[in-house]
Scaffold this motif. Structure first.
Motif, PDB file in Angstrom:
ATOM      1  N   ALA A  16      78.922 -23.287  34.913  1.00 26.84           N
ATOM      2  CA  ALA A  16      79.505 -22.271  35.596  1.00 26.84           C
ATOM      3  C   ALA A  16      79.875 -20.984  35.163  1.00 26.84           C
ATOM      4  CB  ALA A  16      80.995 -22.667  36.186  1.00 26.84           C
ATOM      5  N   GLU A  59      80.125 -26.578  43.658  1.00 26.24           N
ATOM      6  CA  GLU A  59      81.406 -26.130  43.744  1.00 26.24           C
ATOM      7  C   GLU A  59      81.767 -25.593  45.041  1.00 26.24           C
ATOM      8  OE1 GLU A  59      84.030 -27.419  41.947  1.00 26.24           O
ATOM      9  OE2 GLU A  59      82.540 -27.992  40.544  1.00 26.24           O
ATOM     10  N   THR A  63      84.265 -26.589  48.240  1.00 32.85           N
ATOM     11  CA  THR A  63      85.267 -25.599  48.962  1.00 32.85           C
ATOM     12  C   THR A  63      85.121 -25.673  50.310  1.00 32.85           C
ATOM     13  OG1 THR A  63      85.371 -24.226  46.759  1.00 32.85           O
ATOM     14  CG2 THR A  63      86.120 -23.118  48.710  1.00 32.85           C
ATOM     15  N   LEU A  80      89.229 -24.456  44.113  1.00 32.98           N
ATOM     16  CA  LEU A  80      87.727 -24.175  43.263  1.00 32.98           C
ATOM     17  C   LEU A  80      88.139 -23.462  42.021  1.00 32.98           C
ATOM     18  CD1 LEU A  80      84.531 -23.102  43.652  1.00 32.98           C
ATOM     19  CD2 LEU A  80      85.441 -21.166  44.394  1.00 32.98           C
ATOM     20  N   ARG A  83      89.134 -26.454  39.487  1.00 30.47           N
ATOM     21  CA  ARG A  83      87.819 -27.512  39.178  1.00 30.47           C
ATOM     22  C   ARG A  83      86.872 -26.695  38.242  1.00 30.47           C
ATOM     23  NH1 ARG A  83      87.308 -28.284  44.904  1.00 30.47           N
ATOM     24  NH2 ARG A  83      85.825 -26.715  45.013  1.00 30.47           N
ATOM     25  N   THR A  84      86.580 -25.388  38.556  1.00 32.39           N
ATOM     26  CA  THR A  84      85.724 -24.893  37.443  1.00 32.39           C
ATOM     27  C   THR A  84      86.222 -24.306  35.963  1.00 32.39           C
ATOM     28  OG1 THR A  84      86.063 -22.679  38.350  1.00 32.39           O
ATOM     29  CG2 THR A  84      84.231 -23.860  39.283  1.00 32.39           C
TER      30      THR A  84
END
Length: 173
Positions: A16, A59, A63, A80, A83-84
């Motif tokens: 990411a 992702e 979302t 979001l 999570r990343t």
């Protein structure tokens, strides 16, 4: 098992991080073309994002699912970012939340964020370029210079050896 999960999370975060600038550029372009992904859900944008940066596409899909299931936009974007675990995505989510909360222009906010991310990447690239000289110094000193000296001075030493050895042993000629 826990180690595997943390390792997978680190891999996802690294991917990411690597593709976040692509995601930002694509999102900005998409917004200016009128296909803002979180609002309109443009399939063309989703397909292109899935090709360029699959981790970010996944992702964003999560979302969107959160938004469709009733989460507030603020909560979905915060999730979001969590999570990343990527700083750039966190900035992006914060910018979207603030633009929504304060009613500022999303185009201007995206432009500022994009410039900030480009500046950050440029500084990171310059920093890495500055480190290259130091990393090349030791291989040059220990491997390339001795080999170069051997190739350049080797024939001279052989010639000196041929001339001086007979003179030193008294065979002079």
């Amino acid at each position: 098992m826990q180690l595997i999960v943390f390792r997978m999370k680190d891999d996802v975060a690294a991917e990411a991080e690597r593709t976040s600038f692509v995601f930002d550029s694509m999102l900005r372009l998409s917004y200016f073309l009128g296909n803002y992904y979180p609002r309109g859900g443009s399939q063309a944008f989703a397909d292109e994002l899935a090709l360029r940066c699959p981790v970010m596409a996944e992702e964003m899909e999560l979302t969107l699912l959160e938004l469709r299931s009733g989460f507030s936009k603020e909560k979905a974007l915060t999730n979001l970012a969590l999570r990343t675990g990527v700083e750039d995505v966190d900035r992006f989510a914060s910018m979207l939340i603030q633009a929504d909360r304060f009613g500022t222009s999303l185009a201007d906010s995206l432009r500022v964020l994009s410039e900030m991310l480009r500046t950050k990447r440029r500084m990171l690239a310059e920093e890495q370029a500055a480190k290259i000289a130091l990393k090349l110094l030791f291989p040059l000193i220990f491997f390339i210079f001795p080999t170069l000296l051997l190739v350049l001075l080797g024939p001279a030493f052989i010639q000196i050896y041929r001339v001086l050895l007979p003179t030193m042993t008294g065979q002079g000629g």
